[in-house]
Design a protein around this motif. Sequence first.
Motif, PDB file in Angstrom:
ATOM      1  N   MET A   1       3.691   3.363  12.217  1.00 34.57           N
ATOM      2  CA  MET A   1       3.227   3.875  10.941  1.00 34.57           C
ATOM      3  C   MET A   1       2.338   5.082  11.209  1.00 34.57           C
ATOM      4  O   MET A   1       1.506   5.046  12.115  1.00 34.57           O
ATOM      5  N   PRO A   2       2.486   6.146  10.440  1.00 35.90           N
ATOM      6  CA  PRO A   2       1.647   7.335  10.639  1.00 35.90           C
ATOM      7  C   PRO A   2       0.157   7.022  10.458  1.00 35.90           C
ATOM      8  O   PRO A   2      -0.227   6.155   9.675  1.00 35.90           O
ATOM      9  N   ARG A   3      -0.643   7.756  11.185  1.00 32.17           N
ATOM     10  CA  ARG A   3      -2.100   7.610  11.118  1.00 32.17           C
ATOM     11  C   ARG A   3      -2.677   8.927  10.610  1.00 32.17           C
ATOM     12  O   ARG A   3      -2.186  10.003  10.956  1.00 32.17           O
ATOM     13  N   TYR A   4      -3.748   8.836   9.812  1.00 31.23           N
ATOM     14  CA  TYR A   4      -4.361  10.013   9.192  1.00 31.23           C
ATOM     15  C   TYR A   4      -5.870   9.991   9.380  1.00 31.23           C
ATOM     16  O   TYR A   4      -6.488   8.926   9.407  1.00 31.23           O
ATOM     17  N   VAL A   5      -6.444  11.190   9.484  1.00 29.75           N
ATOM     18  CA  VAL A   5      -7.891  11.373   9.460  1.00 29.75           C
ATOM     19  C   VAL A   5      -8.225  11.960   8.095  1.00 29.75           C
ATOM     20  O   VAL A   5      -7.676  12.999   7.716  1.00 29.75           O
ATOM     21  N   ILE A   6      -9.105  11.286   7.365  1.00 34.48           N
ATOM     22  CA  ILE A   6      -9.502  11.730   6.029  1.00 34.48           C
ATOM     23  C   ILE A   6     -10.951  12.179   6.098  1.00 34.48           C
ATOM     24  O   ILE A   6     -11.831  11.416   6.519  1.00 34.48           O
ATOM     25  N   GLU A   7     -11.199  13.416   5.721  1.00 35.28           N
ATOM     26  CA  GLU A   7     -12.570  13.924   5.658  1.00 35.28           C
ATOM     27  C   GLU A   7     -13.076  13.748   4.233  1.00 35.28           C
ATOM     28  O   GLU A   7     -12.407  14.133   3.273  1.00 35.28           O
ATOM     29  N   ARG A   8     -14.260  13.144   4.134  1.00 38.92           N
ATOM     30  CA  ARG A   8     -14.907  12.965   2.832  1.00 38.92           C
ATOM     31  C   ARG A   8     -16.272  13.639   2.879  1.00 38.92           C
ATOM     32  O   ARG A   8     -17.122  13.276   3.692  1.00 38.92           O
ATOM     33  N   LYS A   9     -16.480  14.610   2.016  1.00 40.31           N
ATOM     34  CA  LYS A   9     -17.774  15.292   1.926  1.00 40.31           C
ATOM     35  C   LYS A   9     -18.608  14.534   0.899  1.00 40.31           C
ATOM     36  O   LYS A   9     -18.341  14.577  -0.296  1.00 40.31           O
ATOM     37  N   LEU A  10     -19.634  13.837   1.377  1.00 40.90           N
ATOM     38  CA  LEU A  10     -20.409  12.945   0.521  1.00 40.90           C
ATOM     39  C   LEU A  10     -21.740  13.528   0.068  1.00 40.90           C
ATOM     40  O   LEU A  10     -22.317  13.053  -0.895  1.00 40.90           O
ATOM     41  N   GLY A  11     -22.247  14.510   0.788  1.00 40.47           N
ATOM     42  CA  GLY A  11     -23.520  15.108   0.390  1.00 40.47           C
ATOM     43  C   GLY A  11     -24.694  14.220   0.752  1.00 40.47           C
ATOM     44  O   GLY A  11     -24.705  13.555   1.779  1.00 40.47           O
ATOM     45  N   ALA A  75     -11.322  12.714  -1.079  1.00 37.26           N
ATOM     46  CA  ALA A  75     -10.436  12.892   0.082  1.00 37.26           C
ATOM     47  C   ALA A  75     -10.270  14.397   0.216  1.00 37.26           C
ATOM     48  O   ALA A  75      -9.298  14.975  -0.233  1.00 37.26           O
ATOM     49  N   ASP A  76     -11.294  15.033   0.795  1.00 43.41           N
ATOM     50  CA  ASP A  76     -11.365  16.493   0.823  1.00 43.41           C
ATOM     51  C   ASP A  76     -10.338  17.133   1.741  1.00 43.41           C
ATOM     52  O   ASP A  76      -9.893  18.247   1.492  1.00 43.41           O
ATOM     53  N   ALA A  77      -9.975  16.433   2.801  1.00 46.25           N
ATOM     54  CA  ALA A  77      -8.935  16.923   3.711  1.00 46.25           C
ATOM     55  C   ALA A  77      -8.271  15.722   4.354  1.00 46.25           C
ATOM     56  O   ALA A  77      -8.936  14.741   4.681  1.00 46.25           O
ATOM     57  N   ILE A  78      -6.953  15.805   4.503  1.00 44.18           N
ATOM     58  CA  ILE A  78      -6.190  14.751   5.156  1.00 44.18           C
ATOM     59  C   ILE A  78      -5.335  15.401   6.228  1.00 44.18           C
ATOM     60  O   ILE A  78      -4.607  16.355   5.952  1.00 44.18           O
TER      61      ILE A  78
END
Length: 90
Positions: A1-11, A75-78
């Motif tokens: 199964m593909p794996r992803y890195v999700i960037e979350r900008k939370l402040g 989900a600012d970047a995937i």
Amino acid sequence: MPRYVIERKLGDVSEAQLQEAAAYSKQVRETQFPDVGWDRSYVVKTDAGLHTFCIYEADNPERVVEHARAARLPADAIHEVVMVVDPAAL
């Protein structure tokens, strides 16, 4: 199964808010997205506040976005992981 890195900008969020968001995200994943795997999240401090880099497994990036929306998380970047380098295996 593909794996992803999700960037979350939370402040500017507190540790308690992070824990609450993580618990809710887990609950949403378990009840609504059993096909999405959450491996772990890394919390980093930047000049713009806290960011998380979360490692997920899913059939496609759209499922990751759907989970983020349902969990009320950005989900600012995937990015799809194309290779893992394990220094212990070198």
